[in-house]
Design an enzyme around this catalytic site. Structure first.
Site, PDB file in Angstrom:
ATOM      1  N   CYS A 120       3.760  -5.016  -3.665  1.00  0.00           N
ATOM      2  CA  CYS A 120       3.533  -6.269  -4.546  1.00  0.00           C
ATOM      3  C   CYS A 120       3.748  -5.616  -5.971  1.00  0.00           C
ATOM      4  O   CYS A 120       3.835  -6.468  -7.099  1.00  0.00           O
ATOM      5  CB  CYS A 120       2.314  -6.711  -4.300  1.00  0.00           C
TER       6      CYS A 120
HETATM    7  O1  KQY Z   1       1.563  -9.797  -2.011  1.00  0.00           O
HETATM    8  C1  KQY Z   1       1.876  -9.640  -3.125  1.00  0.00           C
HETATM    9  N1  KQY Z   1       3.179  -9.547  -3.072  1.00  0.00           N
HETATM   10  C2  KQY Z   1       1.124  -9.805  -4.257  1.00  0.00           C
HETATM   11  C3  KQY Z   1      -0.322  -9.631  -4.068  1.00  0.00           C
HETATM   12  C4  KQY Z   1      -0.983 -10.199  -5.667  1.00  0.00           C
HETATM   13  C5  KQY Z   1      -2.424 -10.526  -5.373  1.00  0.00           C
HETATM   14  C6  KQY Z   1      -2.783 -11.115  -6.872  1.00  0.00           C
HETATM   15  N2  KQY Z   1      -4.264 -10.817  -6.894  1.00  0.00           N
END
Ligand code: KQY
Length: 368
Positions: A356
């Site tokens: 992420c």
């Molecule tokens: O799973 C993702 N690609 C990002 C997670 C973002 C979490 C925001 N607090």
């Protein structure tokens, strides 16, 4: 604002590449908001720096950082990491950054999706998100890559591709009323086909239990090569994750990819379950309008949320009995790459993991 292209990647012969294809580099955003990251984001900065330096040993890394944090970030990162001053609202470039594309001649372009902080005003994680929404365009501008800008809300973590025309995604996220509520499933599929240049979309109903992104697929199920998918799993039938993973497994077993192949599925046992502690939750500032971090909440920990860089895999581990099996499984997926583990808990506390916080830019092979 640079003018976006009005055609689509599909009509122009561009496609989203698979993450395991060669990279020109990786992008990250420096974390700083104390209402998402505990203790003034210092532990998160150390964790992001660790990820950035690990990747920088394999390929060029750029970290985007606010003006206020520039000097601090420069001191905490080695010279191998390029720093670029850029505003943002938080630090999830997988989701607010561009999706890079390549064509057969090795030219690179990007899709600059709309971003609404995982759900907009109703149930999104924070407001405002306007600076995040500009990150995609700014990165593409810096790279002098031409940009497609569909009127379509999408986070990069909600899709996964094999680079050969297949997309994996979840209904929980893409069909959620807080992303593109006015669009039918068919219209959403049209956007995926046109802007990723895909033929086949494999829909999984849900993602990891209690994932605050509404079930991003990058935390749950991902391609590791064409025809092969890894899926977060638990052997514990009483765990709510069991039913979620099991229903996905049934669908994946019946699915065929864009080239007509059946999928080989490897189960990767989840860590934990993991829960946030009192001390961790207490370190996060409370701000109205921002999702609070509460003690005892189950965290959406997963080994699937890893990152494939040139010659390495960056794998989050949790000081958990399942770590060893995850490392071994990745070793089998990627015998030609080094599996480099990084501590995953700090980034997990902010709601995601290594995948992420990274965004790959394909090598493409062209020179300007
Ligand atoms: O799973 C993702 N690609 C990002 C997670 C973002 C979490 C925001 N607090």
């Amino acid at each position: 604002m640079s003018a976006p292209l009005t055609s689509t990647p599909r009509s122009d012969g561009y496609r989203m590449h698979a993450e395991w294809e060669p990279h020109r580099g990786t992008w990250l955003i420096w974390p700083e908001r104390s209402d998402n990251w505990r203790n003034g984001a210092k532990p998160a900065q150390a964790a992001f720096a660790h990820v950035a330096e690990t990747i920088a040993a394999a390929e060029p890394v750029t970290v985007c950082v606010s003006a206020g944090q520039y000097v601090n970030a420069r001191e905490r990162l080695s010279d191998a990491v390029r720093l670029v001053e850029m505003s943002s609202n938080d630090s999830w470039i997988r989701d607010c950054g561009p999706t890079f594309l390549v064509n057969d001649a090795g030219r690179v372009r990007g899709v600059d999706w709309k971003f609404n902080a995982w759900g907009g005003l109703e149930v999104g994680l924070y407001f405002p998100w306007d600076a995040d929404d500009l990150v995609g365009e700014k990165v593409l501008d810096l790279e002098r890559d031409q940009r497609y800008a569909p009127d379509f809300v999408l986070e990069g973590g909600s899709i996964d591709v094999d680079g050969q025309g297949t997309v994996l995604t979840t209904e929980e996220c893409l069909l959620h009323g807080n992303r593109n509520p006015e669009m039918s499933r068919e219209l959403i599929e049209w956007h995926l086909r046109e802007y990723l240049n895909a033929e086949t979309i494999i829909w999984l109903p849900r993602g990891v239990y209690l994932d605050e992104t509404n079930g991003h697929v990058d935390n749950f199920a991902r391609f590791v090569r064409p025809g092969q998918v890894m899926l977060t799993w638990t052997d514990d039938e009483s765990d709510p994750q069991y039913e979620i993973s099991n229903e996905a497994l049934t669908i994946l077993r019946e699915a065929k990819d864009a080239r007509g192949r059946e999928l080989e599925i490897t189960l990767v046992h989840q860590p934990g379950p993991l829960f946030s502690t009192d001390a961790e939750a207490r370190g996060v500032d409370h701000v109205p309008g921002v999702q609070p971090r509460v003690a005892g909440v189950r965290l959406a920990g997963s080994y699937v949320n890893s990152y494939f860089a040139n010659g390495i895999v960056v794998l989050p581990v949790f000081d958990d009995p399942h770590d060893e099996a995850a490392v071994e499984t990745y070793g089998q997926f990627f015998p030609e790459r080094r599996i480099v583990t990084v501590p995953g808990r700090e980034i997990l506390l902010g709601g995601g993991n290594v995948h992420c916080v990274t965004q790959q830019e394909p090598f493409g092979g062209h020179t300007l």
